[in-house]
Design an enzyme around this catalytic site. Sequence first.
Site, short mmCIF file in Angstrom:
data_model
loop_
_atom_site.label_atom_id
_atom_site.label_comp_id
_atom_site.label_asym_id
_atom_site.label_seq_id
_atom_site.Cartn_x
_atom_site.Cartn_y
_atom_site.Cartn_z
N ASP A 25 17.29 2.70 0.53
CA ASP A 25 16.21 3.46 0.10
C ASP A 25 15.36 3.53 1.27
O ASP A 25 15.43 2.59 2.27
CB ASP A 25 15.51 3.15 -1.03
N ASP A 27 11.45 5.01 1.72
CA ASP A 27 9.82 4.74 1.14
C ASP A 27 9.86 3.53 0.23
O ASP A 27 10.42 3.37 -0.83
CB ASP A 27 9.29 6.26 0.59
N ASP A 208 13.48 -0.05 -3.82
CA ASP A 208 12.21 -0.41 -4.58
C ASP A 208 11.71 0.21 -5.98
O ASP A 208 10.83 -0.33 -6.58
CB ASP A 208 10.98 -0.44 -3.75
MG MG Z 1 11.43 3.90 -2.42
#
Ligand code: MG
Length: 259
Positions: A25, A27, A208
């Site tokens: 991923d 960000d 995340d």
């Molecule tokens: Mg993320």
Amino acid sequence: MEYLPDSWNKLVDVFLSTSVFVFLDYDGTLTPIVDKPENAVLSAESMRVLRRLRDKYCVGIVSGRSLEDVRSLVGVSGIYYAGNHGLEVSGPKINSKALGFERFRPVIREICSNLKSSLGDVDGVLVEDKGLTASIHYRLVSERDRGRVEGDFWNLVGGYVDSGDVKVTSGKMVFEIRPSVDWDKGRAVKWVVDSAGGGDSLIVYFGDDRTDEDVFRRLGEGDVGVLVSEDEGIESGAGYFLRDVDEVIEFLSVLSRLE
Ligand SMILES: [Mg+2]
């Protein structure tokens, strides 16, 4: 969840004995979360690590940003990019037109343009047209006007939802509009591996947040899902965790030097 470095000895032989796809991923995983999305810039060191990683494994970045946006932020050639949570993909031996999602572009554009003309005079509304999806942020709207924003939003978008063109999810002062198709980051990751002829490759995935859980739960036995979180007690489909972006980069660096 196990702390990934603690499991290193167990994993290292596996990494060396099979073909590996490493997906990340963007960000909150490769760059820290920042107030303004345009400020989430990859460090020079992280870029070097990604290049070394690419020379050894198949690498992909999977983001909620548009494909164009994430590709230009990362700027590393020869890797896979999946934008809009996997609705658009580019990379070696991949043609994401085959997915058939491009047909939704006009309807998303039409909705965004209607929303902009209807809500344009309300202070603090941000209509973010990401091509295949759109986000309408209204966190900065005064409390007095929020009811109107929500009302106007559903007046304009409700019909498109009823006709089966798009679906809407609401978050914290944000509406997300996306095509009404059964697709997510997890399906995109599997599709990339299959399309690239990766068949039985080992998949390693770092992410995340909530949309990354769609990947974790689709991973097979032996694949490695890594949640990036300070809170190791959090509910997740990932088998492993790392605490922050720095630990991710450090781990990738070790992985890229493995021989
Ligand atoms: Mg993320």
